[in-house]
Motif scaffolding. Structure first.
Motif, PDB file in Angstrom:
ATOM      1  N   GLU A  19     -10.596   3.772  -0.001  1.00  0.00           N
ATOM      2  CA  GLU A  19      -9.670   4.265  -1.021  1.00  0.00           C
ATOM      3  C   GLU A  19      -8.329   3.564  -0.873  1.00  0.00           C
ATOM      4  OE1 GLU A  19      -8.420   8.292  -0.350  1.00  0.00           O
ATOM      5  OE2 GLU A  19      -8.188   8.664  -2.506  1.00  0.00           O
ATOM      6  N   SER A  20      -7.671   3.290  -1.995  1.00  0.00           N
ATOM      7  CA  SER A  20      -6.394   2.603  -1.894  1.00  0.00           C
ATOM      8  C   SER A  20      -5.524   2.880  -3.118  1.00  0.00           C
ATOM      9  CB  SER A  20      -6.618   1.086  -1.773  1.00  0.00           C
ATOM     10  OG  SER A  20      -5.410   0.419  -1.534  1.00  0.00           O
ATOM     11  N   ALA A  21      -4.269   3.223  -2.845  1.00  0.00           N
ATOM     12  CA  ALA A  21      -3.245   3.314  -3.882  1.00  0.00           C
ATOM     13  C   ALA A  21      -2.221   2.225  -3.573  1.00  0.00           C
ATOM     14  CB  ALA A  21      -2.586   4.690  -3.881  1.00  0.00           C
ATOM     15  N   GLU A  22      -1.867   1.429  -4.568  1.00  0.00           N
ATOM     16  CA  GLU A  22      -1.077   0.229  -4.303  1.00  0.00           C
ATOM     17  C   GLU A  22      -0.036  -0.020  -5.387  1.00  0.00           C
ATOM     18  OE1 GLU A  22      -3.994  -2.823  -4.563  1.00  0.00           O
ATOM     19  OE2 GLU A  22      -5.268  -1.991  -2.984  1.00  0.00           O
ATOM     20  N   ASP A  26       0.750   5.689   0.073  1.00  0.00           N
ATOM     21  CA  ASP A  26      -0.086   6.772   0.578  1.00  0.00           C
ATOM     22  C   ASP A  26      -1.163   7.057  -0.473  1.00  0.00           C
ATOM     23  OD1 ASP A  26       0.142   9.230   2.748  1.00  0.00           O
ATOM     24  OD2 ASP A  26      -0.809   9.798   0.846  1.00  0.00           O
ATOM     25  N   ASN A  27      -2.387   7.246  -0.019  1.00  0.00           N
ATOM     26  CA  ASN A  27      -3.492   7.423  -0.969  1.00  0.00           C
ATOM     27  C   ASN A  27      -3.410   8.717  -1.766  1.00  0.00           C
ATOM     28  OD1 ASN A  27      -4.579   4.967  -0.320  1.00  0.00           O
ATOM     29  ND2 ASN A  27      -6.000   5.792   1.197  1.00  0.00           N
ATOM     30  N   SER A  28      -2.485   9.574  -1.409  1.00  0.00           N
ATOM     31  CA  SER A  28      -2.302  10.801  -2.192  1.00  0.00           C
ATOM     32  C   SER A  28      -1.614  10.522  -3.530  1.00  0.00           C
ATOM     33  CB  SER A  28      -1.489  11.817  -1.393  1.00  0.00           C
ATOM     34  OG  SER A  28      -0.180  11.325  -1.155  1.00  0.00           O
ATOM     35  N   TYR A  79      -5.001   2.200  -8.414  1.00  0.00           N
ATOM     36  CA  TYR A  79      -5.685   3.147  -7.522  1.00  0.00           C
ATOM     37  C   TYR A  79      -7.176   2.867  -7.542  1.00  0.00           C
ATOM     38  CZ  TYR A  79      -7.841   7.301  -5.637  1.00  0.00           C
ATOM     39  OH  TYR A  79      -8.619   8.148  -4.879  1.00  0.00           O
ATOM     40  N   HIS A 135       0.834  -1.206   0.000  1.00  0.00           N
ATOM     41  CA  HIS A 135       0.000   0.000   0.000  1.00  0.00           C
ATOM     42  C   HIS A 135       0.866   1.252   0.000  1.00  0.00           C
ATOM     43  CE1 HIS A 135      -3.935  -1.845   0.378  1.00  0.00           C
ATOM     44  NE2 HIS A 135      -3.392  -2.719   1.192  1.00  0.00           N
ATOM     45  N   LYS A 139      -1.987   9.486  -6.699  1.00  0.00           N
ATOM     46  CA  LYS A 139      -3.059   9.222  -7.663  1.00  0.00           C
ATOM     47  C   LYS A 139      -2.546   9.482  -9.066  1.00  0.00           C
ATOM     48  CE  LYS A 139      -6.531  10.622  -4.304  1.00  0.00           C
ATOM     49  NZ  LYS A 139      -7.526  11.617  -3.898  1.00  0.00           N
TER      50      LYS A 139
END
Lengths: 174, 160
Positions: free
Chosen positions: B103-106, B64-66, B88, B62, B68
């Protein structure tokens, strides 16, 4: 009217417990076969194809080789469902390489869908490697966890993903 | 993008810190310039990598969700072992509480055959941005597969 008390299972996952009710009207032969091998213990493994599911592999004289009792496509998956799953030896290329040698040959297991979202059919159909041939690939819903499913039990299931295998015993609840 | 078009891909090193197992991976600077540049700029990364529970032989780290990023060099059905991808998911993307709403950024890492990036509602489109060198893949894959038995592990990714 006389009604039979539904038989129940007790699941103990590393100290956290939940009960389940057998679907004896739906899959009587599978339920009877499962009931007759209890108790069963082993190390549960978290699924890596079908979401929030742990599996208990049946070993040695506990291995069940059952026919498909109900239509495969009726085995749609919901949170709490417990399935009997069988896959004949050498059917799946590669998939079980992370498992012990025994499970690379033959897979007989209980699949316990402990959380939402559950497999929703994904595990039942397993499209890359799952031809539904009689006595080769068998899946049958035979029980469901009683609701509400204890949160502590669900969290223990989830922890297998992060901490590794957990001891699980499935026994008769009488 | 700064590095795209040079004909030389940048290299990153992935290490399971507890096992001491490392692999080198080439960034796809020409095919996925924005994603490769962004990931490069985030390095070094260090965090718990977990085994995917929907996609077969695949790991998830994972971010940070920022972080994008737009769609780029997209892949859906057929990753090959060693593929590195970015994914994302915006809030409330999947039906089903609570996981689908998060929400997830990976970063995803495919380590074996027959994987397919997917979530509970079906396939996911991902940005393919790198690939692990063939010579390093077997050792990395063996360490990754052990996570099914042993649980999550710390993974470090750094510029090489």
């Amino acid at each position: 009217m006389i009604t039979m008390a539904r038989r129940k299972l007790l699941l103990n996952l590393d100290g956290e417990t939940a009960t389940a009710s057998l679907f004896e009207e739906y899959a009587p032969k599978t339920c009877e076969a499962v009931w007759n091998i209890l108790p069963v213990s082993g190390r549960s493994i978290h699924a890596n194809w079908s979401g929030r599911e742990i599996m208990l592999h049946l070993e040695g004289d506990k291995i069940l080789r059952l026919p498909q009792e109900v239509p495969v496509h009726s085995n749609f998956i919901y949170e709490g469902d417990i399935h009997y799953f069988y896959r004949a030896s050498s059917l799946s290329r590669g998939k079980q390489l992370a498992y012990s040698a025994q499970f690379q040959r033959e897979l007989s297991e209980f699949a316990i869908f402990y959380g939402e979202p559950a497999g929703e059919g994904v595990s039942a159909y397993d499209p890359p490697r799952a031809p539904h041939l009689d006595k080769v690939h068998v899946v049958c819903k035979f029980a469901a966890l009683d609701r509400p499913i204890p949160e502590a039990f669900k969290m223990k299931c989830e922890s297998a993903r992060h901490e590794g295998l957990k001891p699980l015993t499935v026994s008769r609840y009488e | 993008m700064e590095h795209a078009g040079t004909g030389m891909n940048r290299t990153v090193k992935l290490t399971f810190t507890e096992d001491g197992v490392s692999a080198l991976a080439e960034l796809l600077d020409d095919e996925a310039p924005k994603t490769a540049e962004t990931i490069w700029g985030l390095l070094p990364l260090r965090g718990k990598v977990i085994h995917d529970i929907w996609s077969g032989p695949q790991l998830v780290l994972h971010l940070d969700n920022s972080v994008k990023l737009p769609a780029e060099n997209m892949l859906i059905y057929h990753p090959v072992p060693g593929d590195l991808f970015y994914y994302y998911r915006p809030p409330h993307y999947y039906r089903g509480a609570p996981y689908g709403r998060v929400e997830s950024a990976e970063i995803g890492i495919t380590y074996g055959r027959d994987s397919r990036p997917q979530g509970p509602r079906g396939p996911k489109a991902v940005n393919l941005f790198g690939t692990i060198r063939r010579a390093d893949l077997d050792g990395f894959a063996a360490a990754a597969a052990k996570m099914i038995d042993e649980g999550s592990k710390e993974l470090a990714i750094e510029q090489a």
